[in-house]
Design a protein around this motif. Structure first.
Motif, PDB file in Angstrom:
ATOM      1  N   ASP A 112       0.990  -1.076  -0.121  1.00  0.00           N
ATOM      2  CA  ASP A 112      -0.022   0.019  -0.105  1.00  0.00           C
ATOM      3  C   ASP A 112       0.983   1.476   0.124  1.00  0.00           C
ATOM      4  OD1 ASP A 112      -2.588   0.981  -0.093  1.00  0.00           O
ATOM      5  OD2 ASP A 112      -2.347   1.701   1.905  1.00  0.00           O
ATOM      6  N   ASP A 113       2.082   1.201   0.788  1.00  0.00           N
ATOM      7  CA  ASP A 113       2.948   2.258   0.762  1.00  0.00           C
ATOM      8  C   ASP A 113       3.525   2.533  -0.340  1.00  0.00           C
ATOM      9  OD1 ASP A 113       2.279   2.968   3.401  1.00  0.00           O
ATOM     10  OD2 ASP A 113       4.213   1.967   4.196  1.00  0.00           O
ATOM     11  N   THR A 114       3.893   1.466  -0.995  1.00  0.00           N
ATOM     12  CA  THR A 114       4.751   1.301  -2.367  1.00  0.00           C
ATOM     13  C   THR A 114       3.684   1.914  -3.304  1.00  0.00           C
ATOM     14  OG1 THR A 114       5.806  -0.708  -2.137  1.00  0.00           O
ATOM     15  CG2 THR A 114       5.384  -0.284  -4.294  1.00  0.00           C
ATOM     16  N   LEU A 115       2.523   1.742  -3.504  1.00  0.00           N
ATOM     17  CA  LEU A 115       1.739   2.145  -4.365  1.00  0.00           C
ATOM     18  C   LEU A 115       1.576   3.615  -4.194  1.00  0.00           C
ATOM     19  CD1 LEU A 115      -1.506  -0.325  -4.681  1.00  0.00           C
ATOM     20  CD2 LEU A 115      -0.273   0.993  -6.644  1.00  0.00           C
ATOM     21  N   ASP A 116       1.498   4.249  -2.913  1.00  0.00           N
ATOM     22  CA  ASP A 116       1.527   5.411  -2.623  1.00  0.00           C
ATOM     23  C   ASP A 116       2.542   6.262  -3.258  1.00  0.00           C
ATOM     24  OD1 ASP A 116       0.051   7.882  -1.337  1.00  0.00           O
ATOM     25  OD2 ASP A 116       1.827   7.768  -0.087  1.00  0.00           O
ATOM     26  N   LYS A 117       3.748   5.708  -3.196  1.00  0.00           N
ATOM     27  CA  LYS A 117       4.989   6.462  -3.654  1.00  0.00           C
ATOM     28  C   LYS A 117       5.044   6.486  -5.105  1.00  0.00           C
ATOM     29  CE  LYS A 117       7.154   5.473   0.541  1.00  0.00           C
ATOM     30  NZ  LYS A 117       6.933   4.522   1.617  1.00  0.00           N
ATOM     31  N   LEU A 118       4.423   5.236  -5.732  1.00  0.00           N
ATOM     32  CA  LEU A 118       4.351   5.229  -7.180  1.00  0.00           C
ATOM     33  C   LEU A 118       3.450   5.990  -7.927  1.00  0.00           C
ATOM     34  CD1 LEU A 118       5.078   1.472  -7.853  1.00  0.00           C
ATOM     35  CD2 LEU A 118       6.806   3.231  -8.189  1.00  0.00           C
ATOM     36  N   VAL A 119       2.174   6.225  -7.246  1.00  0.00           N
ATOM     37  CA  VAL A 119       1.172   7.198  -7.667  1.00  0.00           C
ATOM     38  C   VAL A 119       1.817   8.638  -7.603  1.00  0.00           C
ATOM     39  CG1 VAL A 119      -0.868   8.146  -6.955  1.00  0.00           C
ATOM     40  CG2 VAL A 119      -0.761   5.678  -7.172  1.00  0.00           C
ATOM     41  N   LYS A 120       2.418   9.081  -6.359  1.00  0.00           N
ATOM     42  CA  LYS A 120       2.974  10.301  -6.307  1.00  0.00           C
ATOM     43  C   LYS A 120       4.121  10.572  -7.438  1.00  0.00           C
ATOM     44  CE  LYS A 120       2.810  11.185  -1.427  1.00  0.00           C
ATOM     45  NZ  LYS A 120       3.211  10.956   0.104  1.00  0.00           N
ATOM     46  N   SER A 121       4.823   9.633  -7.704  1.00  0.00           N
ATOM     47  CA  SER A 121       6.101   9.632  -8.719  1.00  0.00           C
ATOM     48  C   SER A 121       5.487   9.870 -10.201  1.00  0.00           C
ATOM     49  CB  SER A 121       6.898   8.400  -8.716  1.00  0.00           C
ATOM     50  OG  SER A 121       7.455   8.349  -7.538  1.00  0.00           O
ATOM     51  N   VAL A 122       4.590   9.304 -10.411  1.00  0.00           N
ATOM     52  CA  VAL A 122       3.851   9.428 -11.710  1.00  0.00           C
ATOM     53  C   VAL A 122       3.096  10.829 -11.999  1.00  0.00           C
ATOM     54  CG1 VAL A 122       1.763   8.455 -13.413  1.00  0.00           C
ATOM     55  CG2 VAL A 122       3.383   6.882 -12.099  1.00  0.00           C
ATOM     56  N   LYS A 123       2.542  11.337 -10.901  1.00  0.00           N
ATOM     57  CA  LYS A 123       1.845  12.547 -10.888  1.00  0.00           C
ATOM     58  C   LYS A 123       2.860  13.589 -10.908  1.00  0.00           C
ATOM     59  CE  LYS A 123      -2.251  11.576  -8.286  1.00  0.00           C
ATOM     60  NZ  LYS A 123      -3.156  11.820  -6.896  1.00  0.00           N
ATOM     61  N   GLU A 124       4.043  13.270 -10.200  1.00  0.00           N
ATOM     62  CA  GLU A 124       5.096  14.487 -10.155  1.00  0.00           C
ATOM     63  C   GLU A 124       5.790  14.726 -11.853  1.00  0.00           C
ATOM     64  OE1 GLU A 124       7.620  17.059  -8.364  1.00  0.00           O
ATOM     65  OE2 GLU A 124       6.003  16.043  -7.246  1.00  0.00           O
ATOM     66  N   LEU A 125       5.764  13.391 -12.511  1.00  0.00           N
ATOM     67  CA  LEU A 125       6.547  13.337 -13.852  1.00  0.00           C
ATOM     68  C   LEU A 125       5.380  14.246 -14.844  1.00  0.00           C
ATOM     69  CD1 LEU A 125       8.030  10.049 -14.294  1.00  0.00           C
ATOM     70  CD2 LEU A 125       9.019  12.007 -14.243  1.00  0.00           C
ATOM     71  N   LYS A 126       4.347  13.963 -14.512  1.00  0.00           N
ATOM     72  CA  LYS A 126       3.142  14.283 -15.381  1.00  0.00           C
ATOM     73  C   LYS A 126       2.938  15.898 -14.986  1.00  0.00           C
ATOM     74  CE  LYS A 126       0.221  10.533 -16.172  1.00  0.00           C
ATOM     75  NZ  LYS A 126      -1.060   9.817 -16.175  1.00  0.00           N
ATOM     76  N   SER A 127       3.304  16.236 -13.950  1.00  0.00           N
ATOM     77  CA  SER A 127       3.014  17.680 -13.578  1.00  0.00           C
ATOM     78  C   SER A 127       4.226  18.609 -13.930  1.00  0.00           C
ATOM     79  CB  SER A 127       2.614  17.962 -12.075  1.00  0.00           C
ATOM     80  OG  SER A 127       3.948  17.704 -11.470  1.00  0.00           O
ATOM     81  N   MET A 128       5.596  18.054 -14.123  1.00  0.00           N
ATOM     82  CA  MET A 128       6.519  18.823 -14.509  1.00  0.00           C
ATOM     83  C   MET A 128       6.561  19.420 -15.859  1.00  0.00           C
ATOM     84  SD  MET A 128       9.753  16.248 -14.497  1.00  0.00           S
ATOM     85  CE  MET A 128      10.130  15.210 -15.582  1.00  0.00           C
ATOM     86  N   GLY A 129       5.731  18.767 -16.892  1.00  0.00           N
ATOM     87  CA  GLY A 129       5.555  19.489 -18.245  1.00  0.00           C
ATOM     88  C   GLY A 129       6.690  19.729 -18.756  1.00  0.00           C
ATOM     89  N   SER A 130       7.101  20.696 -19.063  1.00  0.00           N
ATOM     90  CA  SER A 130       8.146  21.001 -20.129  1.00  0.00           C
ATOM     91  C   SER A 130       9.440  21.780 -19.180  1.00  0.00           C
ATOM     92  CB  SER A 130       7.992  22.046 -21.274  1.00  0.00           C
ATOM     93  OG  SER A 130       7.528  23.121 -20.674  1.00  0.00           O
ATOM     94  N   SER A 131       9.261  21.468 -17.875  1.00  0.00           N
ATOM     95  CA  SER A 131      10.291  21.879 -16.946  1.00  0.00           C
ATOM     96  C   SER A 131      11.775  21.853 -17.490  1.00  0.00           C
ATOM     97  CB  SER A 131      10.078  21.510 -15.645  1.00  0.00           C
ATOM     98  OG  SER A 131       9.024  21.529 -15.084  1.00  0.00           O
ATOM     99  N   LYS A 132      12.794  22.747 -17.285  1.00  0.00           N
ATOM    100  CA  LYS A 132      14.112  22.604 -17.646  1.00  0.00           C
ATOM    101  C   LYS A 132      14.945  22.775 -16.391  1.00  0.00           C
ATOM    102  CE  LYS A 132      13.657  22.169 -22.233  1.00  0.00           C
ATOM    103  NZ  LYS A 132      13.938  20.673 -23.033  1.00  0.00           N
ATOM    104  N   GLY A 133      16.084  22.496 -16.575  1.00  0.00           N
ATOM    105  CA  GLY A 133      17.190  23.027 -15.500  1.00  0.00           C
ATOM    106  C   GLY A 133      16.685  22.627 -14.152  1.00  0.00           C
ATOM    107  N   GLN A 134      16.861  23.570 -13.025  1.00  0.00           N
ATOM    108  CA  GLN A 134      16.916  23.237 -11.682  1.00  0.00           C
ATOM    109  C   GLN A 134      15.467  22.890 -11.416  1.00  0.00           C
ATOM    110  OE1 GLN A 134      18.329  26.883  -9.735  1.00  0.00           O
ATOM    111  NE2 GLN A 134      20.318  25.599  -9.043  1.00  0.00           N
ATOM    112  N   ASP A 135      14.558  23.499 -12.127  1.00  0.00           N
ATOM    113  CA  ASP A 135      12.993  22.876 -11.818  1.00  0.00           C
ATOM    114  C   ASP A 135      12.941  21.682 -12.282  1.00  0.00           C
ATOM    115  OD1 ASP A 135      10.366  23.458 -10.887  1.00  0.00           O
ATOM    116  OD2 ASP A 135       9.760  23.960 -12.855  1.00  0.00           O
TER     117      ASP A 135
END
Length: 199
Positions: A112-135
């Motif tokens: 359950d903890d693993t799933l929570d962290k993987l969901v966060k990771s997927v959302k984080e990648l999707k939310s970063m859009g076209s970020s570059k550099g430090q962002d």
């Protein structure tokens, strides 16, 4: 009449040539995507599993590192979800020894903890859009942290079945599933580490 037949023949030849060209382009594109996946997977701990699990998505991955990472994480998430469902069903079984039951309960919490962290990771990648550099690096760092923690959760479950007292079908079936989730997750992390520093 002969003129109409000649025009029809020319149009047919052009259509066939155009279709063959499109098929050839699609084949080249698919071949490039497959080669990109194979080359990328060579950086992982389980390259054969990496290629096998990602090749199904070659057309959507194409040669995009971000799409490759996103897909690798989605594969991990899918495997973790099916493992959680399996472990949940085991918690309802009758006739399981008390120590097995306790280990299964711990595994359910870990997945359950693993799933929570993987969901966060997927959302984080999707939310970063076209970020570059430090962002971009900040987003990638978050994902790396969560996936590393997810791997710890997966290993903790398997460790909970250590010792001969818990040997048997329950241990074997849970261990096999958790090891598979751990391997696809480890591959996803390796791909993120490989491409994370390039943007």
């Amino acid at each position: 009449m002969a003129k109409a037949s000649l025009i029809w023949l020319l149009l047919s030849i052009l259509y066939i040539a155009s279709t063959a060209n499109c098929a050839s382009t699609a084949t080249r594109s698919s071949s490039r995507a497959s080669n990109f996946i194979k080359a990328s997977c060579s950086a992982t701990t389980y390259p054969a599993l990496c290629v096998q699990s990602l090749s199904l998505y070659a057309s959507s991955i194409n040669q995009s590192p971000r799409q490759l990472i996103q897909t690798a994480l989605s594969v991990s998430l899918d495997k973790a979800q099916s493992t959680k469902t399996f472990v949940y069903k085991l918690t309802k079984f009758k006739g399981i020894k008390p120590r097995e039951k306790a280990a299964i309960k711990d595994c359910f919490e870990e997945i359950d903890d693993t799933l929570d962290k993987l969901v966060k990771s997927v959302k984080e990648l999707k939310s970063m859009g076209s970020s570059k550099g430090q962002d971009y690096q900040w987003h990638i760092s978050n994902v790396q942290t969560w996936i590393s923690a997810a791997l710890t959760d997966e290993n903790t479950c398997v460790d909970g079945f250590a010792g001969k007292a818990l040997d048997g079908r329950v241990k074997n079936s849970i261990t096999a599933r958790f090891v598979h989730v751990e391997r696809v997750t480890s591959n996803a992390l390796a791909l993120i580490n490989k491409f994370g520093s390039k943007y």
